[in-house]
Design a protein around this motif. Structure first.
Motif, PDB file in Angstrom:
ATOM      1  N   ARG A 679     116.292 -61.771   3.758  1.00  0.00           N
ATOM      2  CA  ARG A 679     116.705 -61.605   5.269  1.00  0.00           C
ATOM      3  C   ARG A 679     115.992 -62.634   6.028  1.00  0.00           C
ATOM      4  O   ARG A 679     114.777 -62.611   5.738  1.00  0.00           O
ATOM      5  CB  ARG A 679     116.639 -60.056   5.725  1.00  0.00           C
ATOM      6  CG  ARG A 679     117.454 -59.341   5.032  1.00  0.00           C
ATOM      7  CD  ARG A 679     117.534 -57.988   5.670  1.00  0.00           C
ATOM      8  NE  ARG A 679     118.071 -57.939   6.973  1.00  0.00           N
ATOM      9  CZ  ARG A 679     118.243 -57.008   7.843  1.00  0.00           C
ATOM     10  NH1 ARG A 679     117.679 -55.719   7.452  1.00  0.00           N
ATOM     11  NH2 ARG A 679     118.590 -57.128   9.018  1.00  0.00           N
ATOM     12  N   VAL A 694     119.833 -53.832   0.689  1.00  0.00           N
ATOM     13  CA  VAL A 694     121.149 -54.039   1.404  1.00  0.00           C
ATOM     14  C   VAL A 694     121.937 -52.690   1.081  1.00  0.00           C
ATOM     15  O   VAL A 694     122.516 -52.478   2.154  1.00  0.00           O
ATOM     16  CB  VAL A 694     121.694 -55.380   0.839  1.00  0.00           C
ATOM     17  CG1 VAL A 694     122.454 -55.246  -0.498  1.00  0.00           C
ATOM     18  CG2 VAL A 694     123.172 -55.598   1.944  1.00  0.00           C
ATOM     19  N   SER A 738     125.218 -58.047   7.306  1.00  0.00           N
ATOM     20  CA  SER A 738     125.703 -58.390   5.945  1.00  0.00           C
ATOM     21  C   SER A 738     127.056 -57.947   5.815  1.00  0.00           C
ATOM     22  O   SER A 738     127.878 -57.358   6.616  1.00  0.00           O
ATOM     23  CB  SER A 738     124.770 -57.193   4.930  1.00  0.00           C
ATOM     24  OG  SER A 738     125.482 -57.236   3.765  1.00  0.00           O
ATOM     25  N   THR A 786     124.998 -62.468   4.108  1.00  0.00           N
ATOM     26  CA  THR A 786     125.041 -62.147   5.632  1.00  0.00           C
ATOM     27  C   THR A 786     126.249 -62.869   6.081  1.00  0.00           C
ATOM     28  O   THR A 786     126.716 -64.382   5.678  1.00  0.00           O
ATOM     29  CB  THR A 786     123.849 -63.157   6.243  1.00  0.00           C
ATOM     30  OG1 THR A 786     122.788 -62.637   5.609  1.00  0.00           O
ATOM     31  CG2 THR A 786     123.973 -62.835   7.693  1.00  0.00           C
TER      32      THR A 786
END
Length: 896
Positions: A679, A694, A738, A786
């Motif tokens: 990230r 995630v 995400s 993302t």
């Protein structure tokens, strides 16, 4: 011998099938290769797991020798990265966003696919060891979790490169040469050679050496702000810095652009690259050698020692800027260099006892990576960009008419040293009983030491002011000038120590039905220490491990708030001790049942588990820089937790039609829990990259490969992969960032496949000719996890005055109207870039008499420019592509 690097050969193996035995015989059948995929030597058709193996001759016969070409003939495999020595492999769709290649050594997110050279694991986060594939015996590829026998990085699969060993039967030698001409690029050439000889009745030596220069085809063109070049944008700079500039739109209206505003008068100054303009600047040179010694003590014991030394030098980049005209042009403002050198020593002692075979094997790897990279794009994504390039000092005293943003040129320099030593002792039973056992002990000690230096500030703005970032609170402007040009430093040492006990028990329930169970207990101690310019990482990790209020306060945290977050379960620190060592241990299992229907058909069912260890974060435990919306009270994980993969598969291996048709197929279903991801969300959370979990995902798929000896002179290979990947759970704080529940995992196509045909014909004087043709198809793939593509695209439009033209898949719908937003409340549609589908074709024609071979080849016949990877680590998209059409000649000669 094969004329390409290991990564290429590995991937070719995934898309290929074994070569033929007795190709010229009227009774020709498909050759059955012996493999050691289960740490026993067995026929590939008798191993009850999905495995692809390719011997050295088959690799050479593929007729493909470039990096990009190998990548494209890969159903079921994803190869993502930015160039030689900077790649990751994913198998069966088990992929997520990896760390920025330039920060992979710091972040330490472990790979999901393990690499082995013979018995030695050589995996490394973000930069798997790129061993040139010369003088090899075979490549073995095992898709699916292999953790019980091969450990932590075998979560989604294992790749093993098996070298040719010293041969005690006598002398042999060979040499291969290759020269190629790339359309619009430089010439490439390679030479490889080996020799094998017996020094005594018990001692044999084998030496292989190589040098391969791969010419470039990407041009670093003059930056022209009026024609798609880098203009720069105060609007982007202000947006990511928190809206600090008074009137960024007015500044953009007065920048160096096609209207001819001079650098002296401009409010936004464009970078220049006049001295760096160069055609075909992305060169790669592999050079090295391998020496092996084999000593036979007696008919029961022997020893093998090998050493491999290699240097990989690259210059330039292997991607183009889609905002520029053509598909081979880029704008770079700093020299780009990467030198990757390693020495690998391995040893294997084998003994045969009355009831057991024993193997002790080990290795020592010493690797040095020196990188210099253009980091100018950080201006377009770094949290403090206005501070770095504009005359903004953290206050509000500068009048709008006086604000300027100067040359944003930046660089990144990295020096990484890796050492890794492994030891394994294992035993295989050899008794004539219904049961067999493989058992062993494993020890692994790794250290990755990285010093990364970033030029991020512009020292022309305030030469009498030292400006240092202070946590997330802003700017401290006391002191003198910056020391040299370096504004930020990572100095990190990451050590991993692992011990494991593993075993597999097989029992013949009947003459044709066998059950097996495998298990591996492991313990991993992970220590992450060092510092950055702004963070004492060692002290910070220890403070969260000890939960000592005084230590937490000393690293700038509110002890009461941190302890409350731990108590509530928001922060997990259970595996972190007071010395800052992260320790995890567990036992994973594998269960299998195989049925030998007859001599030619094998059916099998497997359940297997794989895992990746947790990853410590440099700024773990800290509050997000934005404390609004979903980020209110959000804290960066101290470490990402272990992600696991449970795999269920059914498979068939069969030879039909009297051995001229081979069909191997596997259907599988995989569940990934707590999928780790990289990230970087500087405008909301942190200006440092970190890892997180995630959520959960499911993967369903079918793999198949077919080999058909259509006639005595024609063999056809085909392979395909069908994939269905889906995110089934997303962590709450990632919603709107995400891709959401129901979205597909990145980098893997729903369908990919290839066909290869090879035709032989007899010629005069014992010569044989052949024609080889291959075509592959790769479907659409999504880039990254993302859903920020519209944000990046908007920045691209502002920075270059034009968009990228790349396709974007809309993802916002999965959140029922939630949009992607930044810290200023500005909202964008949610989407991810699409790496569009493509076809590639190769053809070769050659003549051989089994001692020499001459071949004319054309790679990428239709000159397709494929999108192999969309790299956004510069905060605007760069497209990693394949080599254009290349025509060349290969010649080889073997001495016996």
């Amino acid at each position: 011998m094969k004329k390409s690097q290991l990564s290429c050969a590995i991937l070719a193996a995934l898309a290929s099938t074994p070569v033929l035995a007795q190709e010229e015989s009227a009774n020709a059948k498909i050759e059955t290769i012996e493999v050691t995929a289960t740490k026993r030597t067995e026929s590939i058709q008798d191993v009850p797991v999905a495995v692809t193996a390719l011997n050295g001759e088959a690799l050479e016969n593929r007729g493909i020798d470039s990096f990009q070409d190998y990548v494209e003939f890969l159903p079921n495999v994803t190869f993502q990265g930015t160039g030689p020595g900077q790649n990751e492999i994913y198998i069966r769709g088990a992929a997520t966003t990896q760390s920025n290649i330039m920060l992979s050594s710091v972040q330490a997110l472990q790979p999901s696919v393990a690499f082995y050279l013979d018995e030695q694991p050589v995996s490394m986060a973000g930069r798997n060891l790129d061993i040139y594939a010369t003088d090899i015996s075979r490549i073995e590829v095992l898709p699916g979790p292999q953790g019980t026998l091969f450990g932590a990085s075998s979560q989604a699969g294992t790749v093993r490169m098996i070298t040719n060993k010293p041969d005690h039967s006598g002398f042999s030698a060979g040499v291969d040469t290759n020269i190629g001409f790339t359309k619009g690029g430089e010439m490439s050439n390679a030479v490889e050679a080996f020799f094998n000889m017996t020094l005594t009745d018990k001692l044999a030596v084998r030496v292989a050496a190589y040098n391969d220069r791969q010419g470039g085809w990407i041009d670093n063109v003059l930056n022209d702000p009026g024609n798609g070049g880098y203009i720069g944008s105060a609007q982007v700079i202000s947006r990511i810095s928190g809206g600090v500039l008074s009137d960024p739109a007015a500044m953009d209206a007065n920048r160096v652009n096609s209207d001819g505003v001079s650098s002296t008068d401009a409010s936004v100054v464009s970078p220049k690259n006049d001295s760096l303009v160069e055609e075909d600047f992305n060169d790669a040179i592999y050079s090295g050698a391998r020496v092996g010694l084999s000593y036979i003590f007696n008919d029961r014991w022997d020893l093998l020692i090998q050493h491999t030394q290699q240097t990989l030098d690259t210059e330039g980049v292997f991607s183009y800027d889609p905002n520029l005209e053509g598909e081979s042009s880029t704008n770079r403002f700093q020299p780009e260099e990467n030198k990757d050198e390693f020495g690998l020593t391995t040893w294997t002692l084998e003994g045969r006892l009355d009831k057991l075979d024993m193997v002790y094997t080990g290795g020592y790897l010493d690797r040095e990576i020196d990188t210099l990279a253009d980091y100018t794009g950080y201006t377009n994504g770094g949290l403090f960009s206005a501070y770095y390039v504009c005359n903004y000092d953290g206050g509000d005293t500068i009048a709008a008419e006086d604000e300027r943003c100067l040359d944003p040129t930046k660089f990144y320099r990295e020096d990484t040293t890796t050492t890794r030593s492994t030891h394994e002792l294992r035993f295989n039973t050899t008794m004539n009983t219904p049961w067999q056992v493989t058992a062993g002990l494993f020890y692994d000690d790794q250290e990755v030491a990285t010093i990364g230096q970033f030029k991020i500030p512009n020292t022309e703005l305030y030469p009498d002011m030292e400006r240092t970032l202070v946590g997330n609170e802003g700017i401290n402007s006391d002191g003198g000038p910056f020391p040299s040009e370096v504004g930020f430093v990572n100095d990190i040492t990451h050590t991993i120590e692992q011990i494991a006990v593993f075993g597999q028990f097989e029992y013949e329930l009947t003459e044709s039905l066998t059950a097996s169970v495998g298990a591996r207990w492991y313990q991993i101690d992970d220590e992450y220490k060092g510092s950055t310019t702004t963070v004492d990482v060692s002290r910070r990790v220890k403070a969260f491990g000890s939960q000592n209020p005084d230590e937490l306060a000393a690293v700038g945290e509110d002890p009461e708030a941190v302890l409350a977050a731990i108590e509530s379960g928001q922060l997990i620190v259970d595996d972190l001790d007071s010395d800052g060592v992260l320790t995890v241990d567990d036992t994973i299992f594998k269960f299998a049942l195989d049925w030998k229907v007859n001599d030619d058909v094998l059916l099998f069912a497997n359940y297997s588990e794989g895992f990746r260890p947790p990853v410590t974060n440099r700024v773990g435990g800290g509050l997000a820089s934005s404390q609004t919306g979903r980020f209110e009270n959000f804290r960066i994980p101290v470490y990402s937790t272990t992600d696991t993969l449970d795999n269920y598969e059914l498979g068939m291996k069969g030879d039909f039609l009297d051995g001229i048709l081979r069909v191997n197929a596997t259907a599988y279903y995989s569940e990934i829990t707590d999928l780790q991801t990289s990230r970087f969300d500087p405008t909301n959370i942190s200006f440092l990259v970190f890892t997180d979990n995630v959520g959960d995902a499911e993967i369903k798929g079918i793999d198949a490969d077919i080999t058909w000896l259509a006639t005595d002179d024609l063999v056809i290979n085909a392979a395909f992969s069908v994939l269905d990947t889906e995110l089934v759970r997303i962590n709450e704080e990632l919603q709107g960032i995400s891709a959401g529940v129901g979205a597909e995992l990145p980098y893997s196509a729903d369908f990919s496949g290839n066909i290869n045909a090879r035709y032989f014909f007899e010629m005069e004087e014992g010569r044989r000719g052949y024609v080889n043709g291959s075509v592959s198809y790769t479907g659409d793939r999504i880039a990254g996890m993302t859903m920020d593509a519209y944000v990046v695209e908007d920045a691209t439009q502002l920075i270059y005055g034009t968009g990228s033209g790349l396709e974007i898949q809309d993802e916002a719908a999965v959140y029922e109207g939630v949009t992607y937003s930044d810290r200023n409340g500005e909202t964008f549609r949610g989407g991810r870039y699409v790496q569009e589908s493509y076809f590639l074709a190769n053809v070769a024609v050659g003549v051989t008499n089994d001692e020499w071979k001459a071949e004319l080849y054309v790679d990428n016949v239709f000159d397709e420019s494929a999108i192999l990877n969309i790299d956004t680590q510069q905060f605007t998209p760069k497209v990693v592509t394949n080599r254009p059409r290349t025509v060349g000649v290969r010649v080889s000669y073997d001495f016996y």
